[in-house]
Design a protein around this motif. Structure first.
Motif, short mmCIF file in Angstrom:
data_model
loop_
_atom_site.label_atom_id
_atom_site.label_comp_id
_atom_site.label_asym_id
_atom_site.label_seq_id
_atom_site.Cartn_x
_atom_site.Cartn_y
_atom_site.Cartn_z
N LEU A 262 50.40 50.53 21.68
CA LEU A 262 50.30 51.99 21.67
C LEU A 262 48.88 52.43 22.00
N ALA B 149 52.30 48.83 27.22
CA ALA B 149 53.37 48.71 26.22
C ALA B 149 54.70 48.32 26.87
N HIS B 150 55.02 48.92 28.03
CA HIS B 150 56.35 48.63 28.60
C HIS B 150 56.44 47.19 29.11
N ALA C 201 57.26 45.02 26.14
CA ALA C 201 58.68 45.12 25.80
C ALA C 201 59.50 44.26 26.76
N ARG C 202 59.19 44.33 28.04
CA ARG C 202 59.95 43.52 29.01
C ARG C 202 59.72 42.04 28.77
N VAL D 160 59.69 43.85 20.97
CA VAL D 160 60.04 45.26 20.83
C VAL D 160 59.80 45.71 19.40
N ARG D 161 59.36 46.96 19.23
CA ARG D 161 59.03 47.42 17.89
C ARG D 161 59.77 48.73 17.57
N PHE E 226 59.56 52.30 14.80
CA PHE E 226 58.51 53.15 14.25
C PHE E 226 58.79 53.49 12.79
N ARG F 188 61.92 57.44 15.69
CA ARG F 188 61.74 58.18 16.93
C ARG F 188 62.97 57.96 17.78
N LEU G 223 70.17 53.06 27.46
CA LEU G 223 68.83 53.14 28.03
C LEU G 223 68.06 51.86 27.77
N ALA G 224 68.09 51.43 26.49
CA ALA G 224 67.33 50.25 26.12
C ALA G 224 67.84 49.01 26.83
N ALA H 122 66.59 48.38 19.63
CA ALA H 122 65.62 47.31 19.92
C ALA H 122 66.35 46.04 20.34
N LEU I 179 67.39 45.10 24.00
CA LEU I 179 66.44 44.52 24.97
C LEU I 179 66.50 43.00 25.00
#
Ligand SMILES: Nc1ncnc2c1ncn2[C@@H]1O[C@H](COP(=O)(O)OP(=O)(O)OP(=O)(O)O)[C@@H](O)[C@H]1O
Ligand SMILES: [Mg+2]
Lengths: 260, 312
Positions: free
Chosen positions: A59, A79-80, A83-84, A88-89, A91, A95, A108-109, A172, A175
Motif C-alpha cells: 500500500l 501492489a497489483h 497480488a498476481r 493477497v490481503r 483489510f 473494503r 472480479l477477483a 481473496a 485469486l
C-alpha cells in the motif's frame, strides 16, 4: 536466505521500518511465514500490525527493510503485481466494492487481466463467455462454502459486517493465492460465523495454503496459529508458539499497557 | 417545423454520444472530465482538417478518434498519479488549451473565423431536399453503434473492472488489477467516442468555430449523465433527450411571455433548467436508470438453472 531449522519460508520480512511524521509505526521488524502454516501477529492497539500488513501488501513503501516473497524481492513491487504473484490481503475495516454485487466482487477477483482487456472484452465474446463461466463456477463453490451464495446478487454494500469479512476472505481466495494475509478477520463477526471462519482457515491450510493473520481474538489465535509474533509499539517483542508467547511476562505487560 | 425537429434530433444524437462517453469516464470509472468540450472540439477540428484536406468522411472520423483517444490517454496518464481532484483541474485546463489554440492558431484552425466549407458526407449522392434526413439517419446510426459498443463494454469483464476501480482503487490493486492502465484505457476510449460527436458536429454545420465549443457543452453532458443515472447507458439516452427537451422547449417561452426581452428570457431559461435539475435530483436522485449488474445466474449460464447443486 533460509533458516535450516525452519520449513521453507514463503514470506521473509527483514528489518522493516515505517514512520508517519513523528510516529514510528513500525521499527526494524523481521518475521517469516513458513509455507503451509498459519502465522499470527498479535499485539495491543497501535502496535503497528496493520502498518506491517500494508507494507507487505504494498500500500505504501517502507522507509527501510526488505520483503522477499516466494524467493522474489518484492520490496518495491506495485501492489497489483504482488497480488498476481500469489499474495493477497484483506483489510481491517472491510473494503467491499459496494456497487458491485457479491458475485461480481468474486468474479472480479478471479478474472484474468487478459480477459479484462477492453479489446478482448469487446471482440472475443466467445472466449470471454467461456472464461467467465469457469470463474463463475469457482465463485459459486466458494460462496456456497461460506454460505453466502444466497446473497450472490445483492450489492456488497448491503451485507452485514461479518458477511463483509467473509466476502473479503472468499474474494481473496478467488485469486488462487499462495499466501493470504488477514487483518482481524474475526472482528465484528458473530460467534457462529467465527467458528465457520476457523474451520474454513484450518481446511485451507490442510490444502496447503499459508496464512498471516492479525487478530485480537485469542481463542482463534490459540486454535489456529502454528507460530505467533508479538508486536508492541512498532517493534517485535517475541515470537514462538502460542503457549510460549503467552507465558512470556513481557507480552502480558505489553497488553496491560506498561511495556517493560 | 419538421425541419426544426430533424435538426433538434440530430443535435440530440450528437449530445447523447458525448453523454455516453462521459458516462464511461465519470459514471463508470469515476474520472471526472470537466473539459469534455475540449475533446469534442479536438474531434471536430481534426475531422474538419482531414476532410478539408480531401480525406473521406469515414477516414477523417477515424483519424479524429485516434487523435482524441491519444490525447485522452495522455491527460489521464498525466493526472492519475495525482489525487482525484487534480483530474478536474487538468481536464478543465485541457479544455481551455484547446479553446485558446483554436482561437489563436489561425494558420491551422482559422482562428475566430473558424473553418468553413467542410465537405458533408454523401452530399453528392443524395438530393438536397432530403439531405437533412439522411444526415439524421447517419447520426442515429453512429449513436446506435456507440451505444451498442459501450453497453457491451459495460457488461463485459472490462466494465466490471472499471466499476471496481471507481468504487475502491486500493482494493482493485489488492486484487491484482492495474489501476493506472484501467483508468488510462477507460479515459482514452471515452475520448475517442467523444471525437465521433465532434466530427458529426463538424459535418452537420459544415462549418466550425470556437464559439460552438463553450463549457455549456460539458454542462449538458453532465446534466444528461446525472438525469440518466450514472452508469446506465440506457438511462443516459433518456437523460440526453430530457435535457434537450428542457433546453429547446424553454425557447418557446418567448411565444407565451411577451413582456420579457431576449436577454432576460435567456437567463430565465437557464434558471428554469437549473430548477428542473434540482427538482429532479430531489425526487429521483439516482436518475432514470441504474448501472447494469450481471446476475450470478447469467454468469453461470445454464448450470444454475439446471439445479445441479454442487456443494463442497
Ligand atoms: N496512515 C497513517 N498515518 C499516520 N499514522 C498512522 C497511519 N497508519 C497508522 N498510523 C499510526 O501508526 C501506529 C500503528 O498503527 P497500526 O494501525 O499499524 O496499529 P495496529 O497494531 O494495527 O492497531 P489496531 O490493533 O488498533 O488495529 C499508530 O500509532 C497509528 O496511529
Ligand atoms: Mg490494525
Amino acid at each position: 536466505m533460509q533458516n535450516p531449522h525452519e520449513e521453507r519460508a514463503l514470506l521473509e520480512v527483514r528489518g522493516l521500518s515505517k514512520r508517519f511524521g513523528g510516529v514510528a509505526a513500525l521499527s526494524d521488524c523481521s518475521l517469516s511465514i513458513a509455507a503451509g502454516s498459519v502465522t499470527a501477529i498479535i499485539g495491543p492497539n497501535g502496535a503497528g500490525k496493520s502498518t506491517l500488513m500494508n507494507l507487505i501488501g504494498g500500500l505504501f513503501p517502507p522507509d527501510s527493510g526488505s520483503i522477499v516473497f516466494d524467493g522474489r524481492d518484492i520490496t518495491h513491487e506495485a501492489a497489483h503485481r504482488r497480488a498476481r504473484g500469489g499474495m493477497v490481503r484483506t483489510f481491517q475495516i472491510s473494503r467491499e466494492l459496494g456497487q458491485l454485487t457479491v458475485f461480481e466482487n468474486l468474479m472480479l477477483a478471479g478474472q484474468d487481466a487478459r480477459v479484462e482487456n477492453a479489446l478482448v472484452s469487446t471482440f472475443l465474446r466467445g472466449r470471454v463467455a467461456r472464461s467467465e463461466r469457469r470463474v463463475a463456477e469457482r465463485a459459486r463453490r466458494l460462496l456456497e462454502r461460506v454460505g453466502l451464495f444466497r446473497l450472490a446478487d445483492e450489492p456488497a454494500s448491503a451485507l452485514s459486517g461479518g458477511q463483509k469479512k467473509l466476502l473479503e476472505l472468499t474474494r481473496a481466495l478467488m485469486l488462487k493465492p499462495k499466501l493470504v494475509l488477514l487483518d482481524e478477520p474475526a472482528a465484528g463477526v458473530s460467534p457462529p460465523m467465527v467458528r465457520e471462519l476457523c474451520d474454513t482457515i484450518a481446511a485451507l491450510r490442510a490444502e496447503g495454503l499459508s496464512f498471516g493473520i492479525v487478530e485480537h481474538d485469542m481463542d482463534l489465535v490459540a486454535e489456529l496459529a502454528d507460530r505467533v509474533y508479538v508486536l508492541a509499539e512498532g517493534t517485535r517483542l517475541t515470537a514462538g508458539s502460542y503457549a510460549e508467547v503467552t507465558r512470556d511476562r513481557r507480552v502480558v505487560e505489553a497488553y496491560l499497557g506498561g511495556v517493560a | 417545423m419538421i425541419a426544426y425537429l430533424v435538426t433538434i434530433l440530430t443535435l440530440v444524437s450528437i449530445a447523447a454520444i458525448v453523454a455516453l462517453a462521459l458516462n464511461l469516464q465519470w459514471g463508470l470509472c469515476g474520472m471526472v472530465n470537466f473539459g469534455i468540450v475540449g475533446f469534442v472540439a479536438l474531434g471536430a477540428y481534426t475531422t474538419a482538417l482531414l476532410a478539408l484536406a480531401g480525406t473521406g468522411p469515414i477516414l477523417a472520423l477515424a483519424g479524429a478518434v485516434a487523435v482524441c483517444a491519444l490525447a485522452g490517454g495522455l491527460v489521464a496518464l498525466l493526472s492519475v498519479r495525482l489525487s482525484e481532484e487534480y483530474l478536474a483541474i487538468v481536464t478543465l485546463g485541457f479544455g481551455e488549451i484547446v479553446r485558446v489554440v483554436s482561437l489563436n492558431e489561425a494558420w491551422l484552425t482559422g482562428g475566430a473565423l473558424g473553418l468553413p466549407g467542410i465537405p458533408r458526407p454523401l452530399i453528392e449522392s443524395v438530393p438536397s431536399e432530403s439531405y437533412d434526413w439522411v444526415f439524421l439517419g447517419l447520426c442515429l446510426l453512429a449513436l446506435a453503434a456507440v451505444f451498442l459498443l459501450l453497453e457491451s463494454l459495460t457488461r463485459s469483464p472490462f466494465g466490471r473492472l472499471v466499476r471496481a476501480v471507481r468504487d475502491d482503487d486500493v482494493v482493485a490493486a489488492t486484487l491484482g488489477k492495474n489501476v493506472l492502465r484501467t483508468r488510462v484505457v477507460a479515459f482514452a476510449v471515452g475520448s475517442g467516442v467523444t471525437a465521433v460527436a465532434g466530427g458529426l458536429q463538424a459535418f452537420h454545420f459544415s462549418y466550425i468555430d470556437p464559439s460552438q465549443f463553450t463549457p455549456i457543452v460539458s454542462a449538458y453532458a453532465f446534466m444528461a449523465v446525472i438525469a440518466g443515472g450514472r452508469g446506465s447507458n440506457r438511462g443516459i439516452l433518456l437523460g440526453a433527450c430530457t435535457v434537450m427537451v428542457l433546453l429547446e422547449g424553454s425557447r418557446f417561452l418567448k411565444d407565451f411571455v411577451e413582456v420579457l426581452d431576449a436577454e432576460q428570457l435567456a437567463s430565465i431559461r437557464l434558471i428554469l433548467i437549473g430548477l428542473g435539475l434540482i427538482l429532479f435530483l430531489i425526487y429521483r436522485p439516482q436518475g432514470f436508470g441504474r448501472e447494469p449488474r450481471r446476475s450470478a445466474g447469467s454468469l453461470l449460464g445454464e448450470a444454475a438453472a439446471d439445479g445441479r447443486e454442487r456443494t463442497s
